[in-house]
Write a protein that holds these residues in place. Structure first.
Motif, mmCIF file in Angstrom:
data_model
loop_
_atom_site.group_PDB
_atom_site.id
_atom_site.type_symbol
_atom_site.label_atom_id
_atom_site.label_comp_id
_atom_site.label_asym_id
_atom_site.label_seq_id
_atom_site.Cartn_x
_atom_site.Cartn_y
_atom_site.Cartn_z
ATOM 1 N N UNK A 90 0.820 -1.207 0.000
ATOM 2 C CA UNK A 90 0.000 0.000 0.000
ATOM 3 C C UNK A 90 0.853 1.255 0.000
ATOM 4 N N UNK A 91 0.185 2.357 -0.305
ATOM 5 C CA UNK A 91 0.723 3.688 -0.042
ATOM 6 C C UNK A 91 -0.244 4.371 0.903
ATOM 7 N N UNK A 92 0.254 4.795 2.040
ATOM 8 C CA UNK A 92 -0.559 5.453 3.063
ATOM 9 C C UNK A 92 -0.143 6.912 3.147
ATOM 10 N N UNK A 93 -1.109 7.806 3.092
ATOM 11 C CA UNK A 93 -0.837 9.241 3.212
ATOM 12 C C UNK A 93 -1.703 9.829 4.315
ATOM 13 N N UNK A 94 -1.125 10.726 5.091
ATOM 14 C CA UNK A 94 -1.865 11.402 6.155
ATOM 15 C C UNK A 94 -1.155 12.684 6.550
ATOM 16 N N UNK A 95 -1.814 13.442 7.416
ATOM 17 C CA UNK A 95 -1.210 14.626 8.023
ATOM 18 C C UNK A 95 -1.149 14.403 9.531
ATOM 19 N N UNK A 96 -0.076 14.905 10.166
ATOM 20 C CA UNK A 96 0.047 14.781 11.613
ATOM 21 C C UNK A 96 0.514 16.096 12.224
ATOM 22 N N UNK A 97 0.188 16.250 13.506
ATOM 23 C CA UNK A 97 0.685 17.370 14.300
ATOM 24 C C UNK A 97 0.981 16.840 15.696
ATOM 25 N N UNK A 98 2.227 16.936 16.136
ATOM 26 C CA UNK A 98 2.642 16.437 17.446
ATOM 27 C C UNK A 98 3.110 17.597 18.306
ATOM 28 N N UNK A 99 2.520 17.705 19.502
ATOM 29 C CA UNK A 99 2.885 18.779 20.424
ATOM 30 C C UNK A 99 3.070 18.214 21.826
ATOM 31 N N UNK A 127 6.963 0.588 12.660
ATOM 32 C CA UNK A 127 6.412 1.902 12.979
ATOM 33 C C UNK A 127 7.167 2.989 12.229
ATOM 34 N N UNK A 128 6.414 3.833 11.539
ATOM 35 C CA UNK A 128 6.961 5.064 10.977
ATOM 36 C C UNK A 128 6.951 6.071 12.121
ATOM 37 N N UNK A 129 8.104 6.273 12.718
ATOM 38 C CA UNK A 129 8.231 6.951 14.009
ATOM 39 C C UNK A 129 8.094 8.467 13.888
ATOM 40 N N UNK A 130 7.695 9.087 15.014
ATOM 41 C CA UNK A 130 7.551 10.531 15.098
ATOM 42 C C UNK A 130 8.006 11.007 16.469
ATOM 43 N N UNK A 131 8.871 11.994 16.507
ATOM 44 C CA UNK A 131 9.351 12.552 17.763
ATOM 45 C C UNK A 131 10.838 12.848 17.690
ATOM 46 N N UNK A 169 3.996 10.040 4.578
ATOM 47 C CA UNK A 169 3.637 8.979 3.632
ATOM 48 C C UNK A 169 4.463 7.738 3.918
ATOM 49 N N UNK A 170 3.792 6.589 3.880
ATOM 50 C CA UNK A 170 4.450 5.293 4.015
ATOM 51 C C UNK A 170 4.065 4.459 2.800
ATOM 52 N N UNK A 179 9.555 5.876 3.493
ATOM 53 C CA UNK A 179 8.863 6.869 4.303
ATOM 54 C C UNK A 179 9.205 8.252 3.760
ATOM 55 N N UNK A 180 8.180 9.095 3.671
ATOM 56 C CA UNK A 180 8.360 10.454 3.166
ATOM 57 C C UNK A 180 7.823 11.451 4.191
ATOM 58 N N UNK A 181 8.591 12.487 4.455
ATOM 59 C CA UNK A 181 8.156 13.588 5.313
ATOM 60 C C UNK A 181 8.046 14.839 4.457
ATOM 61 N N UNK A 182 6.840 15.388 4.405
ATOM 62 C CA UNK A 182 6.584 16.566 3.568
ATOM 63 C C UNK A 182 7.138 16.374 2.151
#
Length: 224
Positions: A90-99, A127-131, A169-170, A179-182
């Motif tokens: 698959x190709x997964x696309x989304x938007x995230x905001x981490x605070x 896991x496509x990690x964030x932080x 994007x994953x 994995x793609x960031x922006x």
């Protein structure tokens, strides 16, 4: 049948031409605005249809987004909101905001994953990690427990919009994970261990140990 005059015929021809042009333009505009391929939305923006997890305390909806965690209370342990369906390529696309400003501020997107029994709130899988120190990297959650591939800090600094909405994007296809960031590639990893499952659930994570809040929206998937 009444015979149509040449004048009337010319008029009708012009009408059909204009109508055809309008229809054609309409289809063109629609094609330009519609996602390519068989892209489907995993989140309808209104409820948790198709998802499962702790939607009483950990996960809620706000402003058309899925929101997890809290800025007022420490998240006691990892929590995952997962799809009910398994996905393979698959190709997964989304938007995230981490605070967050206190403790371990971390989140991620699980895939090719499954829930485990002990503890019941955990998952095992990629896991496509964030932080901080983990942005847009590939981590192996509850299995090898290590980062498998990661971008340089310099690249992350160029791409990341801290505290704002970011595109994520994953793409996973037959053991190759990108994995793609922006819209910029951060990970291109090939799994060499044939025992590692290449299908499973997709899930959104809020990591335990911090006063953190993560939001996800515009979640789309295209099965390959």
């Amino acid at each position: 049948m009444k015979k149509i005059s040449n004048r009337s015929g010319r008029f009708l021809t012009k009408v059909f031409r204009v109508t055809g042009l309008c229809v054609g333009m309409g289809l063109f505009i629609h094609c330009m605005s519609a996602p390519e391929g068989k892209v489907i939305s995993l989140f309808n923006g209104k409820d948790f249809q198709g998802w499962e997890g702790d939607t009483v305390k950990t996960w809620h909806l706000a402003g058309g987004a899925i929101v997890g965690g809290s800025l007022d209370e420490e998240v006691p342990h990892n929590e995952f909101l997962s799809t009910r369906k398994n996905y393979k390529n698959f190709t997964l696309r989304l938007k995230f905001k981490l605070t967050g400003a206190e403790g371990f501020i971390n989140s991620g997107v699980q895939f090719h994953s499954k829930r485990i029994v002990k503890p019941a709130y955990e998952m095992i899988g990629y896991q496509a990690d964030l932080g901080d120190k983990f942005w847009a990297s590939l981590y192996d959650e509850s299995r090898r427990n290590k980062t498998l591939a990661a971008p340089t800090p310099e690249l992350v600094a160029q791409l990341l919009k801290p505290g704002e909405w970011n595109d994520y994007q994953v793409r996973s296809e037959n053991g190759r994970i990108r994995i793609y960031l922006n819209n910029k590639l951060t990970v291109d990893y090939k799994e060499t261990d044939k025992s590692i499952p290449q299908s499973g659930l997709i899930a959104l994570q809020i990591h335990g140990g911090g006063k953190a809040r993560v939001a996800f929206m515009d979640i789309f998937i295209e099965e390959l």
